[in-house]
Structures are given as C-alpha cells and as structure tokens.
Design an enzyme around this catalytic site. Structure first.
Site, PDB file in Angstrom:
ATOM      1  CD  GLU A   1      -0.002  -1.082   3.058  1.00  0.00           C
ATOM      2  OE1 GLU A   1       0.183  -2.246   2.505  1.00  0.00           O
ATOM      3  OE2 GLU A   1       0.182  -1.394   4.388  1.00  0.00           O
TER       4      GLU A   1
ATOM      5  CD  GLU B   1      -2.937  -3.399  -0.909  1.00  0.00           C
ATOM      6  OE1 GLU B   1      -2.117  -2.672   0.025  1.00  0.00           O
ATOM      7  OE2 GLU B   1      -2.727  -4.759  -0.689  1.00  0.00           O
TER       8      GLU B   1
ATOM      9  CG  HIS C   1      -3.674  -0.913   3.811  1.00  0.00           C
ATOM     10  ND1 HIS C   1      -3.684  -0.867   4.996  1.00  0.00           N
ATOM     11  CD2 HIS C   1      -3.642  -2.116   3.285  1.00  0.00           C
ATOM     12  CE1 HIS C   1      -3.371  -2.173   5.470  1.00  0.00           C
ATOM     13  NE2 HIS C   1      -3.279  -2.868   4.205  1.00  0.00           N
TER      14      HIS C   1
HETATM   15 ZN    ZN Z   1      -3.221  -5.039   3.886  1.00  0.00          ZN
END
Ligand code: ZN
Length: 193
Positions: A104, A129, A132
C-alpha cells in the site's frame, strides 16, 4: 519511472543521465515510500476531486493493465466520500515484483505482477490497498504489534466498498473467504509447531 509524490522534474542531463524528482507534500512514513523503475506503460485513468489516478504497467500488459486498474478511480471516490479527504499528491497503481498481493505504498500502490490479466479480477485487492491510504498510511501504527489495526480496517473497508457495488451477498461471501483464510492459516502454523 514512478515514485511517491508529484513529479516536479524530469530532465535528460548533459552527462547522459536522467534526473527525475518527485515531491510529496504530505508526511509519509518511510515504510510506505517507494520507487518503481522499468520501461512502464502509463496512463491517466481519471481524476477524483483533483487527485490524478494513474496506471503503471509493463508495456506487454498495456491494455489489460489499464483495464484491470481502471476501477481505482471508483474506489478512491467511494473512500473519499465515506471516510474523508485523501492525503497524497496522486494515486498511482503500479504492476510490480512485490512478494505480497499488494503493497500500500503512499500514493503509489504496488500490485503483484499477475494482478494484470485483463479480466478485472483484482477489484477487492485494489480496494484493500486504497483503504490503507487512510488506515496504515495517513494514520500509522505505533509499532508492528499494531499492524492488525491497519490490516483490519483495510479489510473491513474493502468489504464495505464491494458491498456498495455488489450488494449484501458479496459482503457475506467476502467475510466467509476471510474466515476460511484465517482458519487455514491457523491450521498451517499449528502443524509447524
Ligand atoms: Zn493490507
């Protein structure tokens, strides 16, 4: 070449080298700063509230990759609407040699090489991602013991996104998959000890 931040210089120098400078105004934890260097094919997928969203893939995966990562604009819009402002200068989605499914990195997410196949099969991963960027990047763990917090939030918000697109059955299916993964992993580490 792509890296964390906004590209502010790209110059071919007299000595034959090329100088590229990226600058990220937002504070970034070093664990999520990244640089990707290869002969990329890249395209602007769209802009979401002035945030440029791009795809960076291998030239041989050009059209498949632009298609597979195209959903990132929709995901980013959903999270900005649901969570709040996005912190970084851009959102690049990069095909990479990461050992993980995805990593990420702030504003420049790395996805595993075979995430690109032209079949749009990585929407859940992309949502994880991008979630994140808020949980893990903007708000970071104090210590590695707390990684479960950012992983928990990213997993949860990826499910919320998919539920918003595909409905409640998708939410249940994702929860069942997560449950199975956790139990399978637990069995595996039990066998080892
Ligand atoms: Zn993760």
């Amino acid at each position: 070449m792509v890296a964390t931040g906004e590209k502010i210089e790209e110059s071919y120098l007299e000595n034959g080298n090329k100088l590229t400078i990226y600058r990220e105004p937002a504070p970034v934890a070093m664990k999520v700063v990244t640089i990707g260097v290869t002969k990329f094919a890249s395209r602007l997928l769209g802009e979401v509230y002035d945030i440029p969203v791009t795809a960076w893939v291998y030239p041989e995966n050009r059209l498949d990759g632009f298609s597979d990562y195209g959903v990132a604009t929709k995901v980013l819009r959903y999270f900005i609407d649901q969570i709040g402002p996005y912190s970084y200068a851009k959102l690049a989605n990069m095909q990479a040699k990461t050992q993980w499914g995805g990593l990420e990195n702030a504003g420049t997410i790395a996805y595993f090489e075979n995430s690109v196949n032209g079949k749009n099969e990585v929407e859940g991963l992309i949502a994880h991602e991008i979630a994140h960027q808020w949980f893990g990047n903007s708000a970071s763990e104090n210590d590695w013991n707390h990684v479960r917090l950012s992983e928990g939030f990213a997993t949860y918000f990826a499910i919320l996104y998919q539920e918003s697109v595909y409905g409640d059955d998708k939410r249940k299916e994702e929860l069942q998959l997560d449950r199975k993964q956790i139990i399978d992993y637990f069995k595996k580490i039990q066998l080892r000890s």
